[in-house]
Design an enzyme around this catalytic site. Structure first.
Site, mmCIF file in Angstrom:
data_model
loop_
_atom_site.group_PDB
_atom_site.id
_atom_site.type_symbol
_atom_site.label_atom_id
_atom_site.label_comp_id
_atom_site.label_asym_id
_atom_site.label_seq_id
_atom_site.Cartn_x
_atom_site.Cartn_y
_atom_site.Cartn_z
ATOM 1 N N HIS A 244 -12.478 -34.999 71.151
ATOM 2 C CA HIS A 244 -11.052 -35.114 70.855
ATOM 3 C C HIS A 244 -10.635 -34.128 69.758
ATOM 4 C CE1 HIS A 244 -7.230 -37.487 70.470
ATOM 5 N NE2 HIS A 244 -7.267 -36.973 69.251
ATOM 6 N N GLU A 245 -11.304 -34.216 68.631
ATOM 7 C CA GLU A 245 -10.943 -33.330 67.517
ATOM 8 C C GLU A 245 -11.249 -31.876 67.881
ATOM 9 O OE1 GLU A 245 -9.094 -34.603 65.314
ATOM 10 O OE2 GLU A 245 -9.530 -36.712 65.726
ATOM 11 N N HIS A 248 -8.255 -30.509 69.553
ATOM 12 C CA HIS A 248 -7.248 -30.147 68.537
ATOM 13 C C HIS A 248 -7.648 -28.831 67.870
ATOM 14 C CE1 HIS A 248 -4.636 -33.622 68.448
ATOM 15 N NE2 HIS A 248 -5.588 -34.480 68.143
ATOM 16 N N GLU A 274 -1.680 -33.230 70.856
ATOM 17 C CA GLU A 274 -2.480 -34.347 71.363
ATOM 18 C C GLU A 274 -2.907 -34.105 72.819
ATOM 19 O OE1 GLU A 274 -3.604 -36.577 69.397
ATOM 20 O OE2 GLU A 274 -4.205 -38.291 70.612
#
Ligand code: MG
Length: 483
Positions: A244-245, A248, A274
């Protein structure tokens, strides 16, 4: 100035000793004041006037438009209000940290009230067309409207509620879960680093550290800081947090070098940001193809735990649907129901139709109605998230927008990249990253989020792609024909 503030913020969450808090708050306030003064300086206004009168190309026009937007917003916020917001948020966050473990709603609610009233004042200063809540939304998702979100989130909720019911029944019956026991931390760290570098995240232009609440902080496009969190008993937590990060982080590393230091090398909106994280975490990272490649290595890394585990059981375990109390631990299908509920409640609080003293009751009732779960205490209920305490009102909906955009982008990617599944199965992520860079990352704030969606996918945001993606994926995973 923003880089300096970002670095201070990153340090605060990762390295700073406890007693540094007070001094850091003062440093941050000083930085934000200087930034505010520079944005409001008459010279900047003169420069913009002069440049706007000149002949400029489309890119330069976009740069001027975005600088003007930042300046106009800053000019509308009185310095007194900006200071009040910064100070009250810092104090309210501390109140949240202290009162949450004790479920001390009486200590926390007055702070929530103060935050809402300051944000109301801010919305009035910023101005809006339809509803004051739109002024806050616009900070995170330029151009977004509450009236539109109500429909988008309402439609999503209507589609997902029966799906959650069917899938959670099935999961209850099959009970898919990862084998319990310790997953060695060192092996976890190695595995997570491998995933991150395979994705294409440059560790020469970024770092991966640890923090209690994982986040990504772009200090500069060549210095992007990610955090994850490791748990010996829960190996999936770090895996999906890192993916997830990492998503980003790739966005933050992907801006065009010629625009570094300008708004054109900044994220267009939180929803688009996101979408980048969720696409890597879910569409790619929770897919069968992805684990067809990585599962053998994963089994080798944790032989005592998962050596004989069939891939199918692993996939079901990492895609288990189960309504629960906590948003950040929820699965892909129930996640958006958590957001729909927060959106309705925070809007009502903000508009004054729901009183702070009635929030806990309203929250618990909504959790029961929407997800069928009983809230045992405020810490697991309306006090679970840090957002409201730090003044982030109008922020939650961008999480669902991110999910909607991710599904829509991914569907387009499937059309544009031949044999996308095969590429993922071979862990060949270069075509994916190239696609994301060209279509999304390098533009920064040049186009609005809406323009970007139309440009890339041919149409504005549409939640049916998320619904279709979830329906297809979960029907296949759980052998359900009528999902
Ligand atoms: Mg995120």
């Amino acid at each position: 100035m923003r880089s300096a503030a970002a670095l201070c913020g990153w340090d605060q969450e990762t390295m700073m000793p406890t007693n540094g808090a007070e001094g850091r708050a003062r440093t941050q306030e000083a930085l934000s004041r200087v930034l505010h003064q520079r944005l409001c300086a008459p010279q900047l206004g003169d420069f913009l006037d002069e440049l706007e009168a000149r002949e400029t190309d489309a890119e330069q026009k976009a740069l001027l438009r975005e600088l003007r937007r930042d300046r106009d917003k800053a000019l509308k916020i009185p310095e007194r209000l900006a200071g009040d917001l910064a100070r009250t948020s810092a104090m309210a966050q501390r109140a949240w940290v202290e009162s949450r473990p004790k479920n001390d709603t009486a200590a926390f609610n007055p702070w929530l009230e103060k935050i809402m009233s300051l944000r109301r004042e801010e919305a009035e200063s910023l101005g809006y067309v339809e509803s004051p809540y739109d002024a806050l939304l616009d900070t995170y998702e330029p151009g977004a409207r509450a009236s539109r979100l109500e429909k988008v989130l309402g439609d999503l909720e209507a589609e997902l509620t029966p799906m959650v019911r069917a899938l959670s029944e099935k999961c209850e019956e099959l009970d898919p879960r990862l084998p319990t026991g310790a997953y060695a931390l060192e092996a976890q760290k190695n595995f997570n680093r491998l995933l991150l570098s395979d994705m294409g995240f440059s560790l020469d232009s970024g770092r991966l550290d640890e923090s209690a609440h994982p986040f990504t902080e772009g200090i500069f496009p060549t210095d992007v800081r990610l955090t994850t969190r490791y748990s010996e008993s829960d190996v999936a937590s770090a895996l999906f947090t890192t993916l997830h990060e990492g998503g980003h982080g790739l966005y933050e590393q992907g801006f065009a070098p010629e625009h570094y230091g300008t708004p054109l090398a900044e994220a267009v909106s939180l929803g688009i940001h996101e979408s980048q994280s969720r696409l890597w975490e879910n569409q790619i990272g929770r897919s069968r193809s992805f684990w067809e490649h990585y599962f053998p290595g994963f089994q080798k890394a944790f032989p005592e735990r998962v050596k004989g585990l069939p891939l199918k059981d692993f996939l079901r375990a990492i895609n288990r649907v189960k309504p629960s109390l906590i948003r950040v631990e929820s699965d892909e299908v129930t996640y958006n129901l958590h957001i729909a509920l927060r959106f309705r409640l925070e809007k009502a609080l903000f508009e004054g139709s729901l009183r702070t003293s009635d929030l806990e009751g309203a929250w618990n009732e909504a959790m029961w109605k929407t997800l069928g779960v009983r809230v045992d205490k405020a810490a697991n209920g309306y006090m679970q998230d840090v957002h409201w305490s730090v003044g982030l009102v109008g922020y939650f909906p961008t999480y669902s927008l991110g999910n909607i955009y991710a599904a829509q982008f991914y569907r387009q990617m499937e059309k544009d990249i031949p044999d996308l599944d095969g590429k993922i199965r071979a862990a060949d992520f270069t075509p994916i990253l190239t696609w994301l860079r060209e279509k999304i990352h390098r533009h920064g704030r040049r186009f609005s989020g809406e323009e970007l969606l139309i440009q890339v996918t041919g149409e504005p945001a549409d939640s049916r792609y998320l619904v279709e993606y979830l329906r297809t994926k979960y029907a296949r995973l759980y052998d359900l024909t009528d999902l």
